[in-house]
Design an enzyme around this catalytic site. Structure first.
Site, PDB file in Angstrom:
ATOM      1  N   TYR A   1      -2.785  -0.666  10.553  1.00  0.00           N
ATOM      2  CA  TYR A   1      -2.789  -1.033   9.127  1.00  0.00           C
ATOM      3  C   TYR A   1      -1.446  -0.653   8.498  1.00  0.00           C
ATOM      4  O   TYR A   1      -0.853  -1.439   7.748  1.00  0.00           O
ATOM      5  CB  TYR A   1      -3.938  -0.306   8.416  1.00  0.00           C
ATOM      6  CG  TYR A   1      -4.039  -0.569   6.925  1.00  0.00           C
ATOM      7  CD1 TYR A   1      -4.702  -1.694   6.441  1.00  0.00           C
ATOM      8  CD2 TYR A   1      -3.480   0.300   5.986  1.00  0.00           C
ATOM      9  CE1 TYR A   1      -4.806  -1.945   5.077  1.00  0.00           C
ATOM     10  CE2 TYR A   1      -3.575   0.065   4.621  1.00  0.00           C
ATOM     11  CZ  TYR A   1      -4.245  -1.059   4.168  1.00  0.00           C
ATOM     12  OH  TYR A   1      -4.347  -1.303   2.814  1.00  0.00           O
TER      13      TYR A   1
ATOM     14  N   SER B   1       0.881  -1.180   0.000  1.00  0.00           N
ATOM     15  CA  SER B   1       0.000   0.000   0.000  1.00  0.00           C
ATOM     16  C   SER B   1       0.913   1.222   0.000  1.00  0.00           C
ATOM     17  O   SER B   1       2.107   1.105   0.297  1.00  0.00           O
ATOM     18  CB  SER B   1      -0.843  -0.019   1.278  1.00  0.00           C
ATOM     19  OG  SER B   1      -1.386   1.250   1.554  1.00  0.00           O
TER      20      SER B   1
END
Ligand code: NDP
Length: 255
Positions: free
Chosen positions: A159, A146
């Site tokens: 996350y 990501s």
């Protein structure tokens, strides 16, 4: 002639978390490039619907429902896929989830759930498929990181930690397995419109900020991840090891 480098005909690919969103788009794209793709997710009805839609297009699609947080289930599924379809040439570790919340109030169970789903799953699946790839002396593993593999942001500390771990797992596996002719790389998406990001897509203030913050000036479309997936799954990337390919409209290239 040079397009042949990207041809996935005859390849078997397993894409985790591919009943919707980014995984589904990459799975469909690789099938359209010739691969036999095995879709995965936990919800069998959703998985079956995704598979039917793609088979109607004439693509080679199979399904394997399992929970990527369960290493025993992964091993059983990989063994079954290889026995019934053939050797897995490409593994995309895509299944992942998000929990948002202030770090000072974040619950233990949400932290563990994120690490199990985003990090442990990636290692367990890579270990199971990688062991077989080592014996065959070839393979492609693509992990989904990501922009949070590189950048922090309030309310998603856990996350971000998981995606940093995915980045370093990619480099570690690449360093260990390149000698076996296994290329381990990662795709790091920016912000794409999917279920995972529903709350952000529906938040006009966030969306305005994101479009200003991203040099390309917009959200990503999941179809824009297909080229990167085909590239890293194909012979076009045979000497690329441990690379993190940002697909983010320039977000991580700018402040
Ligand atoms: P979605 O929530 O839209 O899809 C997630 C998929 O994973 C579903 O098919 C879901 O099916 C499956 N899944 C979730 N948990 C498990 C599990 N334990 N076992 C098996 N399958 C599971 O997510 P996205 O498509 O948005 O995200 C995909 C990946 O891309 C994630 O790793 C995410 O972190 C990453 N990413 C996404 C970005 C974005 O902008 N959307 C940006 C950067 C990275 P089911 O629930 O039936 O199991």
């Amino acid at each position: 002639m040079s397009l042949k480098l990207f041809d996935l005909s005859g390849r078997i690919a397993l894409v985790t978390g591919s009943s919707q969103g980014i995984g589904y788009a990459m799975a469909a794209g690789m099938a359209r490039a010739g691969a036999h793709v095995v879709l995965n997710g936990r919800d069998t009805a959703k998985l079956a619907k995704a598979a039917v839609d793609l088979r109607q297009e004439g693509l080679k699609i199979s399904e394997s429902a399992f929970d990527v947080t369960d290493s025993t289930a992964i091993e059983a599924a990989v063994s079954e896929i290889e026995a019934s379809i053939g050797p897995i040439d490409v593994l995309i570790n895509n299944a992942g989830k998000q929990h948002r919340g202030p770090a000072e109030e974040f619950e233990d169970e949400h932290w563990r759930d994120l690490f199990r789903t985003n990090v442990e799953s990636t290692f367990f699946a890579a270990r199971s498929v990688g062991r077989r790839m080592i014996a065959r002396k070839r393979g492609k593993i693509i992990n989904i990181g990501s922009v949070q593999s590189e950048l922090g942001r309030p309310t998603i500390v856990p996350y971000t930690a998981t995606k940093g771990a995915v980045k370093m797992m990619t480099k570690g596996l690449a360093a260990e397995w390149a000698k076996h002719n296994i290329q381990v790389n990662a795709i790091a998406p920016g912000y794409f419109v999917t279920e995972l990001n529903k709350a952000l897509v529906e938040n006009a203030e966030f969306s305005d900020w994101l479009c200003k913050r991203t040099p390309a000036g917009r959200w990503g479309d999941v179809e824009e991840l297909v080229g990167a997936a085909i590239f890293l799954a194909s012979n076009a990337s045979n000497f690329i090891n441990g690379h993190i390919l940002m697909v983010d409209g320039g977000l991580t290239a700018s402040v």
